[in-house]
Scaffold this active site. Structure first.
Site, PDB file in Angstrom:
ATOM      1  N   GLY A 278      24.114  -5.931 -11.479  1.00 54.36           N
ATOM      2  CA  GLY A 278      23.185  -6.903 -10.927  1.00 54.36           C
ATOM      3  C   GLY A 278      21.973  -7.112 -11.802  1.00 54.36           C
TER       4      GLY A 278
ATOM      5  N   TYR B 133      16.136  -4.534   6.600  1.00 49.12           N
ATOM      6  CA  TYR B 133      16.187  -4.239   5.169  1.00 49.12           C
ATOM      7  C   TYR B 133      15.198  -3.129   4.806  1.00 49.12           C
ATOM      8  CZ  TYR B 133      15.462  -4.721   0.142  1.00 49.12           C
ATOM      9  OH  TYR B 133      15.336  -4.468  -1.199  1.00 49.12           O
TER      10      TYR B 133
ATOM     11  N   ARG C 210       1.139 -11.135  -3.343  1.00 44.69           N
ATOM     12  CA  ARG C 210       2.197 -10.227  -3.754  1.00 44.69           C
ATOM     13  C   ARG C 210       1.970  -9.766  -5.190  1.00 44.69           C
ATOM     14  NH1 ARG C 210       2.839 -10.894   0.929  1.00 44.69           N
ATOM     15  NH2 ARG C 210       4.747 -11.397   2.078  1.00 44.69           N
TER      16      ARG C 210
END
Length: 369
Positions: free
Chosen positions: A11, A181, A249
Site C-alpha cells: 500500500g 476505526y 490537522r
C-alpha cells in the site's frame, strides 16, 4: 536484523517504507491481500512496488499465510488494516475483523515465530479531539461537542462557555475513541505492546498523523483527505469540505514517515514506546484544499458543506518532541515541496471519483448532521 516483513506493505506507506529499507541494505518481504478498494479489481503486483520486494499475496487473518510470511524474518512492520473513519461506522464487522482480529492472528504467529522487533502502525485518530487550553491556562483533555451545538453549526469547543484554543497533542493525552476505526487502531497498538512485553519482542507503536504523498489510492473515498481532494480536482469537481473547513490537522510527507519507521527499527531506545509521527505543523482543511488546487493548477471552488460527520473531530495536530528526542526524527519535507511532488505525480494519474457515493452512504445511515 536483515530480513524484514511488512504486512500491508504493497500500500501507500508500506511501499515507500520498502524503498527506504532496501536503500539501506535490508531484504524486504511483503504480505498483502491487494484489496480492490485500494488496488482496484483483479489487482496484481503494483508497478510502484520496488522490484527487489518479495511479495506474498495473502490475508493477515490467515494464520498459515502469516506463518509462511514470517519464515526467516528478523523484524515485522504491521501496517495491514482497513482505513477510514466514515466507512468504519457502518462496516463495523469488516474493520473489526481485519484490524483487531488480523492483529491477534499476527501476534499468535509471532508467539510461535518470534522476531527481534515489531513496529505497529497506529493513528492520531485514537486521540479523538486533540489537546486544548482554556483562557486561564488550564489544559483540557476531554473536550467534546454536543450534538445540539453541531446542529446549530457551532463548530468550536468550549469549557464553561469560554472558547478553547487547540495546542499540539502529545502522546500522554488519554485516548478518546470517536469511531470504530479509532478503536481498532488503539486495539492494534495496545495488543501489540502487551504481547511484545509478555514475549520479549521489543515493540514500537507509531501514531501517524495525516500522511500524504504519491501512491495513495485516489479512487478510495475513505483514504487521506489530500488524496480525496486530488481525486475531485482530477475530475474537475469541487472537494467536499465538512463543517466550515477551519478544522486543523497535521500533514506529514510519506517520505518523512518512512524515515521515522526506519528509526523505529534501528533505535534501541524506541522499544516499548509510543510515538507521534507528524510534521509538527498544522493547517486548516480550507488551507490545504486551496494550496493543492493552486499547485495542481486547477480552478475549482471549494464546496464547504456545513455538515458534520459522525466520528469527526475539530482540531488535532501532533507534538513530535518525543520522536525528535528518542528517535532523532526530524521532518525534512516542507509542505509546499511535498505538494509539488504530489502534483507532478497526479499529472499521470486517473482517479475514479467515488466521493459523492460515499457521502450518500453516510447520509443514508444518519452519519452526517
Amino acid at each position: 536484523m536483515n530480513k524484514i516483513l511488512i504486512t500491508g506493505g504493497a500500500g501507500f506507506i508500506g511501499s515507500h517504507l520498502c524503498d527506504e529499507l532496501i536503500g539501506k541494505g535490508y531484504s524486504v518481504r511483503v504480505l498483502d491481500s491487494l484489496i480492490a478498494q485500494v488496488h482496484g479489481a483483479g489487482a496484481e503486483r503494483p508497478a510502484y512496488l520496488h522490484p527487489d520486494v518479495e511479495l506474498v499475496v495473502g490475508d493477515v487473518r490467515d494464520k498459515a499465510a502469516v506463518l509462511r510470511a514470517l519464515k526467516g524474518v528478523d523484524a515485522v512492520y504491521h501496517f495491514a488494516a482497513r482505513v477510514g473513519v466514515g466507512q468504519s461506522m457502518y462496516e463495523v464487522n469488516e474493520y473489526t475483523d481485519v484490524n483487531n482480529r488480523g492483529t491477534a492472528v499476527l501476534l499468535e504467529a509471532l508467539i510461535e515465530s518470534p522476531v527481534k522487533r515489531l513496529i505497529v502502525a497506529s493513528s492520531m485518530s485514537i486521540y479523538g479531539e486533540g489537546l486544548y487550553v482554556s483562557d486561564n491556562g488550564n489544559i483540557v483533555e476531554d473536550a467534546s461537542r454536543p450534538l445540539k451545538q453541531l446542529k446549530a453549526s457551532d463548530w468550536e469547543l468550549y469549557n464553561d462557555g469560554q472558547p478553547l484554543k487547540p495546542i499540539a497533542t502529545p502522546e500522554s493525552k488519554k485516548p478518546s475513541l470517536a469511531s470504530v476505526y479509532a478503536l481498532s487502531k488503539y486495539d492494534q497498538e495496545v495488543m501489540s505492546l502487551i504481547c511484545g512485553k509478555a514475549y520479549n519482542i521489543p515493540t514500537v507503536a507509531l501514531r501517524f498523523f495525516n500522511v500524504y504523498g504519491t501512491r495513495q489510492a485516489l479512487s478510495n473515498p475513505y483514504t487521506g483527505v489530500l488524496a480525496i481532494f486530488a481525486s475531485r480536482y482530477l475530475n474537475n469537481k469541487a472537494p467536499l469540505i465538512f463543517e466550515d473547513g477551519e478544522q486543523k490537522r497535521d500533514f506529514v510527507s510519506v517520505k518523512d514517515v518512512a524515515k521515522a519507521c526506519l528509526l523505529a527499527l534501528e533505535v534501541e531506545e524506541a522499544a516499548y514506546e509510543v510515538f507521534n509521527i507528524g510534521s509538527g505543523n498544522s493547517y486548516t482543511v480550507n488551507e490545504i484544499a486551496s494550496k493543492l488546487s493552486k499547485t495542481m493548477g486547477v480552478e475549482v471552488e471549494q464546496n464547504v458543506t456545513g455538515e458534520y460527520r459522525v466520528g469527526d473531530i475539530r482540531h488535532c495536530f501532533g507534538d513530535i518532541s518525543k520522536a525528535k528526542r528518542i528517535l532523532g526524527f526530524e521532518p525534512e519535507v516542507n509542505f509546499e515541496d511535498g505538494l509539488k511532488e504530489l502534483a507532478e505525480w497526479l499529472e499521470e494519474q486517473v482517479a475514479v471519483d467515488n466521493v459523492d457515493q460515499a457521502k450518500e452512504e453516510l447520509a443514508a445511515r444518519g452519519l452526517t448532521v
